[in-house]
Design a protein around this motif. Sequence first.
Motif, PDB file in Angstrom:
ATOM      1  N   GLU A 138       0.806  -1.385   0.045  1.00  0.00           N
ATOM      2  CA  GLU A 138       0.202  -0.050   0.056  1.00  0.00           C
ATOM      3  C   GLU A 138       0.980   1.252   0.033  1.00  0.00           C
ATOM      4  OE1 GLU A 138      -3.935   1.882   2.102  1.00  0.00           O
ATOM      5  OE2 GLU A 138      -2.900  -0.006   3.114  1.00  0.00           O
ATOM      6  N   LYS A 139       1.910   1.090   0.649  1.00  0.00           N
ATOM      7  CA  LYS A 139       2.846   2.347   0.903  1.00  0.00           C
ATOM      8  C   LYS A 139       3.805   2.577  -0.592  1.00  0.00           C
ATOM      9  CE  LYS A 139       3.294   2.310   5.846  1.00  0.00           C
ATOM     10  NZ  LYS A 139       4.014   2.049   7.136  1.00  0.00           N
ATOM     11  N   MET A 140       3.921   1.477  -1.261  1.00  0.00           N
ATOM     12  CA  MET A 140       5.027   1.555  -2.114  1.00  0.00           C
ATOM     13  C   MET A 140       3.871   1.946  -3.454  1.00  0.00           C
ATOM     14  SD  MET A 140       7.658  -1.437  -1.286  1.00  0.00           S
ATOM     15  CE  MET A 140       7.378  -2.398  -3.008  1.00  0.00           C
ATOM     16  N   TYR A 141       2.989   1.263  -3.614  1.00  0.00           N
ATOM     17  CA  TYR A 141       2.197   1.201  -4.948  1.00  0.00           C
ATOM     18  C   TYR A 141       0.892   2.151  -4.869  1.00  0.00           C
ATOM     19  CZ  TYR A 141       5.238  -2.450  -6.311  1.00  0.00           C
ATOM     20  OH  TYR A 141       6.395  -3.220  -6.469  1.00  0.00           O
ATOM     21  N   GLY A 142       0.263   2.462  -3.707  1.00  0.00           N
ATOM     22  CA  GLY A 142      -0.841   3.012  -3.544  1.00  0.00           C
ATOM     23  C   GLY A 142      -1.968   2.221  -3.736  1.00  0.00           C
ATOM     24  N   SER A 143      -1.860   0.854  -3.725  1.00  0.00           N
ATOM     25  CA  SER A 143      -2.855  -0.044  -3.665  1.00  0.00           C
ATOM     26  C   SER A 143      -2.947  -0.854  -2.707  1.00  0.00           C
ATOM     27  CB  SER A 143      -2.656  -0.836  -5.182  1.00  0.00           C
ATOM     28  OG  SER A 143      -1.301  -1.687  -5.046  1.00  0.00           O
ATOM     29  N   TYR A 144      -4.170  -1.507  -2.483  1.00  0.00           N
ATOM     30  CA  TYR A 144      -4.439  -2.277  -1.423  1.00  0.00           C
ATOM     31  C   TYR A 144      -4.433  -3.508  -1.673  1.00  0.00           C
ATOM     32  CZ  TYR A 144      -6.443  -4.092   3.062  1.00  0.00           C
ATOM     33  OH  TYR A 144      -6.693  -4.818   3.938  1.00  0.00           O
ATOM     34  N   TYR A 145      -3.662  -4.462  -0.823  1.00  0.00           N
ATOM     35  CA  TYR A 145      -3.485  -6.149  -1.105  1.00  0.00           C
ATOM     36  C   TYR A 145      -4.136  -6.261   0.450  1.00  0.00           C
ATOM     37  CZ  TYR A 145      -1.735  -7.498  -5.690  1.00  0.00           C
ATOM     38  OH  TYR A 145      -1.676  -7.382  -6.826  1.00  0.00           O
ATOM     39  N   SER A 146      -5.137  -7.186   0.514  1.00  0.00           N
ATOM     40  CA  SER A 146      -5.466  -7.598   1.989  1.00  0.00           C
ATOM     41  C   SER A 146      -4.331  -8.630   2.309  1.00  0.00           C
ATOM     42  CB  SER A 146      -6.810  -8.100   1.831  1.00  0.00           C
ATOM     43  OG  SER A 146      -6.677  -9.319   1.262  1.00  0.00           O
ATOM     44  N   ALA A 147      -4.409  -8.931   3.685  1.00  0.00           N
ATOM     45  CA  ALA A 147      -3.372 -10.087   4.144  1.00  0.00           C
ATOM     46  C   ALA A 147      -3.652 -11.344   3.854  1.00  0.00           C
ATOM     47  CB  ALA A 147      -3.364 -10.129   5.684  1.00  0.00           C
ATOM     48  N   GLY A 148      -4.969 -11.619   3.253  1.00  0.00           N
ATOM     49  CA  GLY A 148      -5.592 -12.560   2.597  1.00  0.00           C
ATOM     50  C   GLY A 148      -5.015 -12.690   1.203  1.00  0.00           C
ATOM     51  N   THR A 149      -5.196 -11.617   0.540  1.00  0.00           N
ATOM     52  CA  THR A 149      -4.622 -12.030  -0.812  1.00  0.00           C
ATOM     53  C   THR A 149      -3.077 -12.187  -0.968  1.00  0.00           C
ATOM     54  OG1 THR A 149      -6.134 -10.198  -1.618  1.00  0.00           O
ATOM     55  CG2 THR A 149      -4.589 -10.458  -2.988  1.00  0.00           C
ATOM     56  N   VAL A 150      -2.409 -11.684   0.052  1.00  0.00           N
ATOM     57  CA  VAL A 150      -0.947 -11.985  -0.041  1.00  0.00           C
ATOM     58  C   VAL A 150      -0.743 -13.335   0.706  1.00  0.00           C
ATOM     59  CG1 VAL A 150       1.061 -11.268   1.359  1.00  0.00           C
ATOM     60  CG2 VAL A 150      -0.300  -9.360   0.800  1.00  0.00           C
ATOM     61  N   SER A 151      -1.721 -13.856   1.243  1.00  0.00           N
ATOM     62  CA  SER A 151      -1.439 -15.506   1.645  1.00  0.00           C
ATOM     63  C   SER A 151      -1.752 -15.950   0.291  1.00  0.00           C
ATOM     64  CB  SER A 151      -2.391 -15.526   2.904  1.00  0.00           C
ATOM     65  OG  SER A 151      -2.362 -16.966   3.273  1.00  0.00           O
ATOM     66  N   ASN A 152      -2.807 -15.685  -0.086  1.00  0.00           N
ATOM     67  CA  ASN A 152      -3.164 -16.767  -1.462  1.00  0.00           C
ATOM     68  C   ASN A 152      -1.984 -16.578  -2.607  1.00  0.00           C
ATOM     69  OD1 ASN A 152      -5.552 -17.358  -0.212  1.00  0.00           O
ATOM     70  ND2 ASN A 152      -6.636 -15.541  -1.393  1.00  0.00           N
ATOM     71  N   ILE A 153      -1.488 -15.306  -2.531  1.00  0.00           N
ATOM     72  CA  ILE A 153      -0.274 -15.148  -3.859  1.00  0.00           C
ATOM     73  C   ILE A 153       0.873 -16.341  -3.214  1.00  0.00           C
ATOM     74  CG2 ILE A 153       1.528 -13.817  -4.552  1.00  0.00           C
ATOM     75  CD1 ILE A 153      -0.596 -11.567  -4.448  1.00  0.00           C
ATOM     76  N   SER A 154       1.272 -16.226  -1.956  1.00  0.00           N
ATOM     77  CA  SER A 154       2.342 -17.121  -1.432  1.00  0.00           C
ATOM     78  C   SER A 154       2.010 -18.299  -1.247  1.00  0.00           C
ATOM     79  CB  SER A 154       2.634 -16.480   0.029  1.00  0.00           C
ATOM     80  OG  SER A 154       1.540 -16.721   1.027  1.00  0.00           O
ATOM     81  N   LYS A 155       0.780 -18.970  -1.174  1.00  0.00           N
ATOM     82  CA  LYS A 155       0.442 -20.306  -1.359  1.00  0.00           C
ATOM     83  C   LYS A 155       0.357 -20.807  -2.676  1.00  0.00           C
ATOM     84  CE  LYS A 155      -3.063 -20.398   2.332  1.00  0.00           C
ATOM     85  NZ  LYS A 155      -4.162 -20.532   2.870  1.00  0.00           N
ATOM     86  N   GLN A 156       0.277 -20.023  -3.719  1.00  0.00           N
ATOM     87  CA  GLN A 156       0.254 -20.313  -5.025  1.00  0.00           C
ATOM     88  C   GLN A 156       1.907 -20.744  -5.273  1.00  0.00           C
ATOM     89  OE1 GLN A 156      -1.261 -17.834  -7.973  1.00  0.00           O
ATOM     90  NE2 GLN A 156      -1.134 -19.056  -9.631  1.00  0.00           N
TER      91      GLN A 156
END
Length: 101
Positions: free
Chosen positions: A65-83
């Motif tokens: 959010e700080k770097m790109y100005g966009s919001y990824y929830s912790a759940g989305t980050v978790s889903n990316i890392s699981k993949q």
Amino acid sequence: RNGSYFRQVKTQFGPIKVQVPRNRKGEFHQHTLPAYGQHTDTIESTVIQLYSHGVTTREISDLIEKMYGSYYSAGTVSNISKQFASQVENYHQRQLSDKFF
């Protein structure tokens, strides 16, 4: 001071809105997104790298959010890392050289 504008960027995990600052002299160049591109996987690779180095999903969400100005929830980050869990697991199980022991 000169404001900013929003760009819609398509990522592997869905579209996000990125805030890009404006400047009068054209001296600002964003290196994470291509100049006129609308698709990137840079954000996902950043998430994977941070997660593989032990940064928590909530911390990654705040950083994105700080770097790109966009919001990824912790759940989305978790889903990316699981993949990409196999890549993360291979990183953690790699052989270290003797200088680390």
